[in-house]
Design an enzyme around this catalytic site. Structure first.
Site, mmCIF file in Angstrom:
data_model
loop_
_atom_site.group_PDB
_atom_site.id
_atom_site.type_symbol
_atom_site.label_atom_id
_atom_site.label_comp_id
_atom_site.label_asym_id
_atom_site.label_seq_id
_atom_site.Cartn_x
_atom_site.Cartn_y
_atom_site.Cartn_z
ATOM 1 N N TYR B 102 0.820 -1.224 0.000
ATOM 2 C CA TYR B 102 0.000 0.000 0.000
ATOM 3 C C TYR B 102 0.849 1.268 0.000
ATOM 4 O O TYR B 102 0.453 2.280 -0.566
ATOM 5 C CB TYR B 102 -0.969 0.000 1.185
ATOM 6 C CG TYR B 102 -2.208 -0.803 0.914
ATOM 7 C CD1 TYR B 102 -3.046 -0.463 -0.151
ATOM 8 C CD2 TYR B 102 -2.550 -1.917 1.675
ATOM 9 C CE1 TYR B 102 -4.176 -1.203 -0.434
ATOM 10 C CE2 TYR B 102 -3.678 -2.668 1.411
ATOM 11 C CZ TYR B 102 -4.489 -2.304 0.352
ATOM 12 O OH TYR B 102 -5.606 -3.025 0.070
ATOM 13 N N GLU B 201 1.138 -31.045 13.134
ATOM 14 C CA GLU B 201 0.679 -30.408 11.898
ATOM 15 C C GLU B 201 -0.604 -29.633 12.117
ATOM 16 O O GLU B 201 -0.729 -28.482 11.737
ATOM 17 C CB GLU B 201 0.466 -31.474 10.796
ATOM 18 C CG GLU B 201 -0.098 -30.879 9.503
ATOM 19 C CD GLU B 201 -0.598 -31.920 8.515
ATOM 20 O OE1 GLU B 201 -0.325 -33.117 8.711
ATOM 21 O OE2 GLU B 201 -1.278 -31.538 7.550
ATOM 22 N N ASP B 253 -0.332 -35.880 9.451
ATOM 23 C CA ASP B 253 -1.230 -36.864 8.840
ATOM 24 C C ASP B 253 -0.395 -37.889 8.087
ATOM 25 O O ASP B 253 0.681 -37.583 7.590
ATOM 26 C CB ASP B 253 -2.143 -36.180 7.801
ATOM 27 C CG ASP B 253 -3.244 -35.375 8.469
ATOM 28 O OD1 ASP B 253 -3.393 -35.484 9.701
ATOM 29 O OD2 ASP B 253 -3.935 -34.629 7.741
#
Lengths: 553, 372
Positions: B102, B201, B253
């Site tokens: 910005y 995780e 996982d």
């Protein structure tokens, strides 16, 4: 159509009166409604003036004035500097249908009118709608007096009725002035009198035309060319352009005493060898008196003519405007950036010599959106009605304009800031109707028009792509300028050196290095370039008519 | 208030100024000004066996001003460099890359165009370009990436900017945030009594373990990056690895994405290969969930999810990466492919709510059942 009507009238068979005939057929003659009637009236008078001036080798100077008398009633005044009309001719020219030199046998020469019913139909229209006689003032030389006639047409006898005839003072050296009072509707948009005048001025660059409308606004179209167009030569009809009706009329009128002499005397490009061949093929008695041929025998003769190879008609009978003059004219009448004009070589449809001219103007103050302006002309006369039915519109719509720098949805006229002008010059223009508003779609004509607009199109494409490229490069240059400014600020912050100095340096290198920058742009553009389509492939020449044109029976 | 050390700050400013001066020299010579930027693509990364990290190769790309296709990007790079330099000089607080976007975004005078129009495709890549160009990290350039990780456990840190001491044993059920900058001038590890670090995780798994006071019962640091970790979590874990000298375990996982997240913590990523040396944790071990655990712990069939075609495609891609070339990993990848199913770490609650905390993790750690 008219030929047959004309013939009936000419023979003096008075089954119906002229007035009745006109009433019944006015839509065919260009008087379908009040708006079209006005336009036709202007057109017939202006055509006559232009023809008369050219005939007398005078650069035309024509004034058209339109005054509103009351609602739906107008006074139309047309004045020219032509040779004038001798006293005894004035009444028959204006007051008798089918009078004048234009109504001759088929063949002839390129001229604006073809039937010789034009101006008298306006006189009759005025008479039928307002009851007012047409006023004609004409003067043939400075030392003569002007003659002023007030004319009606005797609708029973097709003879002029002179309401009043007098000599009059007229400051002009020579010329003719006509005043009609007619029922009419005035409009300013398309198919309007000013539009017609403008297009007439474009296609007649040697004419100076002034128009004063009902609002008293004056439009002036100055002379663009000081050269009178080459005079069209009169030629005899070419045998391949002849149909049964015409043949019949020619056989009745001829003074020839044998078929062979009829053929060599009345037709173009028929020598004694060709005539012998035709007679032999027809299996007719060579000694038969031509005017005694039966219908069946006429057909035999016509078939023999069609079966015989005959040289192409004489090509020097036409009077095109010429590419250079046409170009100047379009440039003078339109605010445009680009124009290209061409004149195609003379060619033949059904034994009739014809020539196509085309001009395309582009850019300037033309509307960048919407349809292009299409101007159609036949023998230097603007065609304002029945655009959709005209061979010119069909041929122009048939071209793939995307290859030539214009937008187009397929099968329709292109879009973009362009005017397309197409002129057909011919000994005999095949109109689709007597109103002379659209050209019939003979394949040979369509093909020639296409070739003409495509040739102009190629020049247009080059211009448009050059212009696009220039715009693209200018935009890039602008971008680069903006980037250079930002870069100078950034480099100044990074190094602490004055921004102006850095900016100057960048600009300096930009000027010396810029060619490199541009080269890369060129490469980028090269990829997006569309290759123009190859030339129109040669089509089989076919003499069949796509649409019912004039058939002279 | 800058997060970077004074010493770093000065040398970064010097380096950026040097870049500017080189360009001015080119301009003065009448040359086309340009910068060379190392390529950040798979074709320009390699796996360094000696320190087990993904590193950036030597391929560089030239970016020049007098080039139609590169002109704007060149200008953007210089704008960004100048802005970073200015912020450092003014000793401003660390900003996010979005805030920087910005600051630099404005319409270019005379053009219907902005300097930058998009953060993720224009300004962020230019920042990464500058990082590799001058070989300093974003964190050192006084820019912060937004962190998302949380942790808890017996560790106390000191925020050098505020002098606040933060004790991660007192963070309640929410845990304590990973600070945006974990560089030494902001974060100092004051005290740590943990026996190991457990990186989880998924936040849901971390959340359950935290509620079960797993870190307290097992005396460890419990950290999650909530899926794919941001720069701060990776950098923090790397510091733990270097400074705490305690084991680091990852619990993900049992699928190719879990494996890959572990590898990002351990060896780094392709796009940020230049960041690996700072943010890689080579000693991290993969605790699970692994293919052998399915039988070992008798995971019910209802917890298995069939591999789809994306899983299979990604499996074969990952098996080709050099940092997955170790035999144990090739076996793991091969076995899961043969098995045809994946198992989420969340699914283990199906056996028993406290299964993960009480049985699975202690058993794996105790028996050193992990992949390297």
């Amino acid at each position: 159509m008219t030929s047959s009507i004309a013939k009936e009238l000419a023979k003096g068979q008075r089954a119906i009166s002229v007035a009745e005939f006109f009433e019944k057929n006015r839509h065919l003659l260009g008087f379908a409604n009040k708006a079209q009637s006005l336009l036709t009236s202007v057109k017939e008078a202006v055509d006559n003036s232009l023809d008369a001036c050219e005939e007398a080798n005078v650069l035309p100077d024509i004034n058209v004035e339109l005054k509103e008398v009351k609602k739906n009633r107008f006074k139309l005044i047309i004045e020219d500097n032509g040779p004038g009309i001798v006293k005894k001719q004035i009444a028959p020219i204006f007051g008798k249908f089918l009078y004048g030199s234009k109504f001759e046998s088929i063949g002839g020469k390129q001229s604006r009118g073809q039937q010789g019913i034009g101006i008298s139909s306006v006189v009759l229209y005025a008479q039928l709608t307002t009851g007012k006689p047409t006023i004609v003032i004409s003067k043939t030389s400075p030392k003569d007096e002007a003659h002023k006639f007030k004319i009606h047409i005797d609708t029973k006898t097709n003879e002029p009725e002179i309401v009043n005839a007098e000599t009059s003072e007229w400051m002009k050296d020579h010329g003719t002035k006509i005043e009609f009072e007619i029922e009419a509707k005035y409009q300013e948009s398309k198919q309007s009198v000013p539009e017609y005048i403008k297009e007439t001025a474009v296609i007649n660059p040697h004419a100076k035309i002034t128009y004063v409308g009902p609002d008293n606004k004056k439009l002036e179209f100055p002379r663009v060319s000081e050269k009178l167009p080459k005079k069209a030569k009169k030629i005899r009809p070419h045998p391949h352009g002849v149909e049964l009706g015409i043949l019949k009329r020619m056989l009745k009128a001829t003074t020839a005493r044998s078929l062979k002499s009829f053929l060599t005397k009345e037709f173009d490009k028929v020598g004694s060898g060709t005539a012998n061949e035709i007679v032999k093929k027809s299996e007719l008695d060579p000694k038969i008196l031509p005017r005694l041929l039966t219908g069946e025998q006429m057909e035999q003769l016509l078939n023999a003519v069609q079966d015989t190879k005959i040289m192409n008609p004489s090509m020097d009978c036409l009077s095109p405007i010429g590419a250079e003059i046409l170009k100047n004219s379009v440039e003078a009448e339109y605010d445009i950036d680009f124009v290209h004009a061409i004149t195609r070589p003379t060619t033949v449809y059904r034994g009739m010599p014809f020539q196509i001219e085309c001009a395309i103007g582009y850019g300037g103050s033309l509307n960048p959106e919407g349809r292009v302006g299409l101007m159609r002309f036949a023998n230097k006369v603007p065609l304002l009605y029945q655009q959709g039915a005209c061979a010119i519109s069909k041929a122009v719509s048939d071209v793939n304009w995307k290859s030539y720098g214009l937008q187009q949805s397929s099968g329709s006229l292109p879009n973009g800031p362009a005017v397309i002008l197409v002129h057909m010059a011919s000994v005999w223009v095949p109109y689709t109707s007597e109103g002379k508003e659209a050209i019939a779609s003979y394949p040979a004509i369509i093909k020639e028009i296409k070739l003409a607009v495509q040739e102009c199109g190629r020049f247009l494409q080059r211009y448009v792509s050059k212009k696009k490229k220039a715009a693209f490069e200018a935009a890039k240059k602008e971008k680069f300028k903006g980037y250079a400014q930002e870069l100078a600020i950034a480099l100044s912050k990074l190094t602490g050196k004055p921004m102006e100095e850095i900016h100057k340096k960048i600009t300096e290198i930009a000027d010396t290095k810029f060619s490199k920058f541009e080269e890369e742009l060129d490469e980028m553009e090269e990829k997006s370039k569309v290759k123009p389509k190859e030339e129109l492939e040669e089509e089989e020449e076919s003499e069949e008519v796509e649409q019912n044109g004039n058939n002279y029976q | 208030m800058a997060t970077t050390t004074n010493e770093n700050r000065e040398s970064i400013i010097k380096s950026l100024k040097g870049t500017g001066n080189t360009i001015l020299d080119e301009l003065n010579k009448g040359d086309n000004p340009s910068v060379s930027i190392p390529l950040r693509t798979l074709s320009n990364v390699y796996f360094d066996d000696s320190d087990q990290l993904i590193k950036l190769g030597n391929k560089k790309q030239k970016r020049a001003f007098f080039n139609a296709g590169q002109s704007k990007k060149f200008m953007q790079t210089m704008l960004m460099a100048a802005q970073i330099k200015e912020l450092l000089e003014q000793n401003q607080p660390a900003l996010s890359t979005r805030q920087l976007y910005y600051i630099l975004k404005h319409s270019i005078p005379g053009l219907k165009e902005n300097t930058f129009d998009d953060q993720s495709t224009e300004s962020d890549p230019v920042i990464e370009d500058i990082e590799v160009m001058i070989d300093y990290l974003r964190e050192q350039l006084n820019l912060v990436a937004v962190p998302k990780g949380v942790m808890s456990g017996p560790i106390t840190i000191k925020d050098m900017k505020t002098d606040d001491v933060i004790d991660y044993t007192k963070m309640g059920t929410a845990g304590g945030a990973v600070p945006p900058s974990v560089e030494k001038d902001v974060l100092q590890i004051k005290d740590c009594s943990a026996d190991y670090v457990l990186v989880v995780e998924k936040f849901a798994v971390w959340n359950l373990l935290n509620q079960q006071k797993y870190w307290k019962k097992n005396n460890c640091i419990l950290l999650t990056g909530k899926g794919q970790p941001a720069r701060a979590e990776r950098r923090l874990l790397a510091r733990f690895g270097k400074e705490l000298k305690i084991p680091i375990y990852c619990f993900c996982d049992m699928d190719v994405y879990g494996y890959y997240i572990y590898s990002v913590y351990k060896q780094g990523s392709i796009n940020l290969a230049f960041f690996s040396e700072k943010a890689g944790t080579p000693q991290a071990k993969y605790l699970g969930f692994a293919i052998d655990d399915v039988k070992r712990f008798d995971i019910p069939r209802s917890s298995w999810i069939k591999l789809d075609k994306h899983d299979i495609k990604r499996l074969s891609e990952v098996s080709k990466y050099d940092w997955f070339k170790k035999k144990e990993w090739q076996d793991e990848l091969k076995k899961i492919k043969e098995f045809g199913y994946k198992i989420e770490s969340d699914a283990l609650v199906a056996k028993k709510i406290e299964f993960t905390a009480k049985e699975y993790l202690p058993h794996k750690i105790e028996n050193k059942l992990f992949l390297d």
